[in-house]
Write an enzyme that holds these catalytic residues in place. Structure first.
Site, PDB file in Angstrom:
ATOM      1  N   LYS A   1      11.161 -13.715 -21.272  1.00 11.46           N
ATOM      2  CA  LYS A   1      10.829 -15.141 -21.318  1.00 11.46           C
ATOM      3  C   LYS A   1      10.261 -15.604 -22.652  1.00 11.46           C
ATOM      4  O   LYS A   1       9.406 -14.964 -23.253  1.00 11.46           O
ATOM      5  CB  LYS A   1       9.787 -15.454 -20.229  1.00 11.46           C
ATOM      6  N   GLY A  18       5.056  -3.070 -23.658  1.00 11.16           N
ATOM      7  CA  GLY A  18       5.231  -2.122 -22.560  1.00 11.16           C
ATOM      8  C   GLY A  18       6.683  -1.741 -22.332  1.00 11.16           C
ATOM      9  O   GLY A  18       7.034  -0.549 -22.279  1.00 11.16           O
ATOM     10  N   ARG A  78      -0.414   6.549 -22.875  1.00 16.48           N
ATOM     11  CA  ARG A  78      -1.725   6.021 -23.265  1.00 16.48           C
ATOM     12  C   ARG A  78      -2.833   7.069 -23.110  1.00 16.48           C
ATOM     13  O   ARG A  78      -3.804   7.057 -23.873  1.00 16.48           O
ATOM     14  CB  ARG A  78      -2.056   4.773 -22.437  1.00 16.48           C
ATOM     15  N   GLY A 126      -0.047  -6.989 -25.133  1.00 16.90           N
ATOM     16  CA  GLY A 126      -0.642  -8.271 -25.512  1.00 16.90           C
ATOM     17  C   GLY A 126      -1.385  -8.225 -26.839  1.00 16.90           C
ATOM     18  O   GLY A 126      -1.245  -9.138 -27.662  1.00 16.90           O
TER      19      GLY A 126
HETATM   20  P1  ADP Z   1       7.728  -6.095 -23.653  1.00 21.93           P
HETATM   21  O1  ADP Z   1       6.994  -5.547 -22.441  1.00 21.93           O
HETATM   22  O2  ADP Z   1       8.283  -4.996 -24.503  1.00 21.93           O
HETATM   23  O3  ADP Z   1       6.919  -7.085 -24.431  1.00 21.93           O
HETATM   24  P2  ADP Z   1       9.040  -8.097 -22.031  1.00 21.93           P
HETATM   25  O4  ADP Z   1       8.106  -7.798 -20.931  1.00 21.93           O
HETATM   26  O5  ADP Z   1       8.907  -9.393 -22.735  1.00 21.93           O
HETATM   27  O6  ADP Z   1       9.024  -6.898 -23.115  1.00 21.93           O
HETATM   28  O7  ADP Z   1      10.533  -8.077 -21.495  1.00 21.93           O
HETATM   29  C1  ADP Z   1      11.157  -6.923 -21.014  1.00 21.93           C
HETATM   30  C2  ADP Z   1      12.133  -7.259 -19.920  1.00 21.93           C
HETATM   31  O8  ADP Z   1      13.079  -8.227 -20.324  1.00 21.93           O
HETATM   32  C3  ADP Z   1      12.927  -6.035 -19.520  1.00 21.93           C
HETATM   33  O9  ADP Z   1      12.608  -5.701 -18.194  1.00 21.93           O
HETATM   34  C4  ADP Z   1      14.383  -6.470 -19.660  1.00 21.93           C
HETATM   35  O10 ADP Z   1      15.199  -6.018 -18.605  1.00 21.93           O
HETATM   36  C5  ADP Z   1      14.270  -7.978 -19.625  1.00 21.93           C
HETATM   37  N1  ADP Z   1      15.426  -8.623 -20.235  1.00 21.93           N
HETATM   38  C6  ADP Z   1      15.939  -8.428 -21.458  1.00 21.93           C
HETATM   39  N2  ADP Z   1      17.025  -9.175 -21.668  1.00 21.93           N
HETATM   40  C7  ADP Z   1      17.227  -9.893 -20.543  1.00 21.93           C
HETATM   41  C8  ADP Z   1      18.193 -10.875 -20.137  1.00 21.93           C
HETATM   42  N3  ADP Z   1      19.194 -11.240 -20.944  1.00 21.93           N
HETATM   43  N4  ADP Z   1      18.069 -11.406 -18.903  1.00 21.93           N
HETATM   44  C9  ADP Z   1      17.063 -11.029 -18.091  1.00 21.93           C
HETATM   45  N5  ADP Z   1      16.124 -10.122 -18.419  1.00 21.93           N
HETATM   46  C10 ADP Z   1      16.200  -9.553 -19.631  1.00 21.93           C
HETATM   47 MG    MG Z   2       6.730  -6.306 -20.485  1.00 22.53          MG
END
Ligand code: ADP
Ligand code: MG
Length: 375
Positions: A188, A329, A31, A352
């Site tokens: 989630k 992220g 960033r 976000g």
């Molecule tokens: P981003 O920051 O790219 O938007 P998120 O914060 O929504 O992504 O999610 C990323 C996290 O989700 C990672 O730390 C990854 O390990 C976790 N993750 C992915 N698949 C699974 C799973 N099947 N069970 C638990 N955690 C998971």
């Molecule tokens: Mg994230």
């Protein structure tokens, strides 16, 4: 910013320098690097430059050492090769000479920042001749430095990173080359429910992976054992699946790195990645897409045993002819880990704000700049 004369002007740049810091060390300076064009442009024109950002979630009115931009100022100084003094308590006045840059301490420490306070914003506006908002990553929040200042500053404009993000994301969604495919993963569903709903309307296919897929699998009547899921959201998941565009994993990798069909997941299993068959099928789809939008790792990619799905997706996107954008992220962390950043058409620095843009929401900071665009 490119249309505004800056020579000799006092220029206030709201950047997004909210970088991950571990024990005082910056672990990823993406960033900061992404914010350089705006800062350099102002310096090259001999402006007196003030840069600020939020960092973390400090309590207003107190500056704890861990919330300080000190490591960021140091890093920026190293990259620019000039001194970057850090100034705290800056709201009532800042000393800075033309051709120099100072960093203003974590703007979220100022009382009124989060409430978009007009009195605070007027004071900030009075610090400068030109207000530049280059913080796309914070554009979904209406706060004093991202929103209210735009109303009071003599001149308010978008910085080059803000402009580039809006161009790239706008291009992908306004007139996308078809098929338009979205890949949404992450942990989630609840954090991404609205974006999933909106994307399902716009895209030709919606690939679901990661922890998010578990809730969809549950909604589809599959056994998911002890996997992370949000059973209270299965109704929502069904509604999204009713669009006929959702693609779910057919096989998965569970706790002990065993590959199983989604019909054979045992009561004690935890699903931690999409399986190799699914990864190949998703990769084939990606190869045929015209436009790809990616947010969220499809597995626990931080651990090698569960990184294959995310790596396969990432490499498929990198090798695809499609126009591709990615953001989030952890998604960006995955992209860096697999070293494919250079092969994605646009990697957003935002989390976000990226998601809200995909949802088609109006970003308050962008609206505030647009309201001044005719000045
Ligand atoms: P981003 O920051 O790219 O938007 P998120 O914060 O929504 O992504 O999610 C990323 C996290 O989700 C990672 O730390 C990854 O390990 C976790 N993750 C992915 N698949 C699974 C799973 N099947 N069970 C638990 N955690 C998971
Ligand atoms: Mg994230």
């Amino acid at each position: 910013m490119t249309e505004v004369p800056l020579t000799g002007k006092r220029v206030f740049i709201r950047a997004d320098l909210n970088v991950p810091i571990d024990n005082g060390r910056i672990t990823d300076d993406t960033r900061i690097r992404a914010s350089l064009p705006g800062i350099r442009r102002a310096l090259e024109q001999n402006a007196a430059v003030m840069v600020t950002s939020h960092l973390g979630r400090p309590k207003e009115g107190v500056l704890k050492p861990e919330d300080s931009l000190a490591p960021v100022a140091k890093r920026l100084a190293e990259i620019l090769g000039v001194e970057v003094p850090l100034i705290s308590n800056w709201v009532n006045g800042v000393k800075v000479e033309p051709g120099h840059v100072v960093m203003l301490e974590n703007c979220r420490v100022n009382k009124g920042e989060k409430k978009d306070d007009a009195a605070l914003a007027r004071k900030i506006a009075a610090l400068c001749d030109v207000y530049v908002n280059d913080a796309f990553g914070a554009a979904h929040r209406a706060e004093a430095t991202t929103h209210a200042v735009a109303r009071f500053a003599l001149v308010a404009c978008a910085g080059p990173l803000m402009a580039a993000e809006l161009d790239a994301l706008g291009h992908a969604l306004a007139h996308p080359a078809r098929p338009l495919m979205a890949i949404v993963g992450g942990s989630k569903v609840s954090t991404k429910l609205s974006v999933l709903g909106e994307l399902a309307k716009k895209v030709d296919s919606l690939i679901v992976g990661g922890g998010i897929a578990n809730t969809f699998l549950l909604a589809a009547g599959k056994p998911i054992g002890k996997s992370l899921a949000e059973p209270e959201l299965t109704r929502e998941a069904k509604r999204i699946m009713a669009t006929g565009k959702v693609r779910l994993p057919a096989d998965v990798v569970v706790t002990d790195a065993k590959v199983k069909s989604v019909d054979d997941v045992a009561a004690g299993d935890v699903i931690l990645d999409i399986g190799p068959k699914t990864a190949r099928a998703y990769a084939d789809g990606i190869a045929k897409a015209g436009t790809i939008v990616w947010n969220g790792p499809v597995g626990l990619f931080e651990k090698d045993q569960f990184a294959n799905g995310t790596r396969t997706i990432a490499e498929a996107i990198a090798n695809s002819e499609a126009y591709s954008i990615a953001g989030g992220g952890d998604t960006v962390a995955a992209i860096n880990r697999f070293g494919i950043g250079g092969k994605i058409d646009y990697v957003s620095t935002a989390g976000g704000a990226f998601l809200e843009f995909l949802e088609g929401k109006t970003l308050p900071a962008v609206a505030a700049l647009e309201a001044r665009a005719d000045d």
